[in-house]
Scaffold this active site. Structure first.
Site, PDB file in Angstrom:
ATOM      1  N   ILE A  79       0.861  -1.180   0.000  1.00 32.47           N
ATOM      2  CA  ILE A  79       0.000   0.000   0.000  1.00 32.47           C
ATOM      3  C   ILE A  79       0.899   1.233   0.000  1.00 32.47           C
ATOM      4  CG2 ILE A  79      -1.857   1.240   1.139  1.00 32.47           C
ATOM      5  CD1 ILE A  79      -2.611  -1.576   0.135  1.00 32.47           C
ATOM      6  N   LYS A  80       0.715   2.084  -0.983  1.00 30.11           N
ATOM      7  CA  LYS A  80       1.573   3.262  -1.133  1.00 30.11           C
ATOM      8  C   LYS A  80       1.006   4.430  -0.326  1.00 30.11           C
ATOM      9  CE  LYS A  80       3.393   4.055  -5.181  1.00 30.11           C
ATOM     10  NZ  LYS A  80       3.596   4.509  -6.596  1.00 30.11           N
ATOM     11  N   ILE A  81       1.808   4.909   0.628  1.00 26.64           N
ATOM     12  CA  ILE A  81       1.399   6.003   1.509  1.00 26.64           C
ATOM     13  C   ILE A  81       2.429   7.123   1.416  1.00 26.64           C
ATOM     14  CG2 ILE A  81       0.956   6.707   3.898  1.00 26.64           C
ATOM     15  CD1 ILE A  81       0.084   3.858   4.498  1.00 26.64           C
TER      16      ILE A  81
END
Length: 313
Positions: A79-81
């Site tokens: 998950i890209k944060i």
């Protein structure tokens, strides 16, 4: 998922974006699953980003990370944060829940250290909850070429010989010092305790490694940033250039920390405010993410309307 199917379900634009992107990323995860298995979880991973409009809201970012993770439901998902100040808490929360994270938009050494701390804090919470630390993965995406683009522009305005001599040096120096910070963390007692519980290092990922100035070697953000545990997400043109004439001569980072620090000190001495540079790049990066997201939303809205002209999108 075809637009007609989404329109028939009367999906609004945000729902349609969610369904389309999670379907695509799940399919990509399946394509790369053999690589993920063959490398024992090291490679063959796919990232999907949290809605960038949430980048200043830690709770909403963490909640969307959970939703994306459970919806795609693949072990090789990240998950890209974004590494905003608010994003740090979301990173810790996601990691503590056993969610693998690609931390993106890192420009400054200070923020990178905070990102590593957020990762370790999440692992500590995950361990306390009895989670399998070996299953949790993370990369920290440290941006390269945009730093030179901004610093070089400011140096160009100075129009001095010293400024000219420093062009094209800031980004590599900054990245090398980031790797030094990484080494400091993975040799710390805090990390060694987590590693003993099965934790995996948060690998430094060199992002934005396409060379934008044609006066520079077209593979320099690859050949000058070679070291263990790193990832380099080369754009297609850079990958082709490196395949054609790139050379790996061994580790090109460690042992060069003194020179890297000197470059940043010289930039400060002639008036380059590096904190201002990295702050501006973060703001611009978030804006680019939001623009891309809005373009995707507009495209999907148009497809929903084309598939079901009578609906209100």
């Amino acid at each position: 998922m075809p637009g007609a199917d989404l329109a028939a379900r009367d999906a609004d634009v945000d729902t349609a974006v969610f369904l389309v992107t999670t379907d695509d990323v799940r399919a990509a995860c399946d394509v790369l699953a053999p690589v993920h298995v063959r490398t024992a979880g090291l490679d063959g991973c796919v990232s999907i980003e949290v809605d960038p409009r949430l980048s200043r809201d830690a709770a909403a970012t963490a909640e969307m990370a959970r939703l994306l993770w459970t919806t795609v439901n693949r072990d090789n998902l990240y998950i890209k944060i974004p590494a905003t100040v608010e994003g740090l808490a979301a990173i810790t929360e996601a990691i503590s829940q056993g969610i693998s994270v690609n931390v993106t938009l890192i420009f400054s050494l200070e923020r990178y250290r905070a990102v590593m701390d957020a990762y370790l804090s999440g692992l500590e919470q995950a361990a306390a909850a009895g989670r399998d630390l070996a299953a949790i993965r993370s990369v920290a995406s440290f941006f390269i070429s945009r730093v030179d683009s901004e610093v070089d522009a400011r140096l160009g305005q100075m129009a001095t010989s010293q400024a000219t001599q420093l062009k094209g040096k800031a980004a590599i120096a900054n990245a090398r010092l980031a790797y030094q910070a990484y080494q400091e963390v993975i040799t710390s007692q805090r990390w060694q305790k987590l590693a003993g519980l099965g934790a995996q290092p948060q690998r430094p990922l060199w992002a934005s490694t396409g060379v934008k100035n044609p006066a520079y070697p077209d593979t320099m953000y690859v050949t000058e940033l070679v070291a263990a545990d790193t990832v380099n997400t080369m754009p297609g043109t850079t990958l082709a250039a490196f395949a054609d004439h790139g050379e790996v001569t061994g580790n090109t980072i460690t042992g060069r920390y003194h020179d890297a620090r000197r470059v940043l000190d010289q930039l400060t001495a002639i008036g380059i405010d590096f904190e201002n540079v990295t702050g501006q790049l973060e703001r611009e990066g978030l804006a680019k993410f939001e623009n891309s997201w809005n373009q995707l939303s507009h495209t999907i809205a148009a497809e929903l309307h084309r598939s079901h002209p009578a609906r209100q999108s």
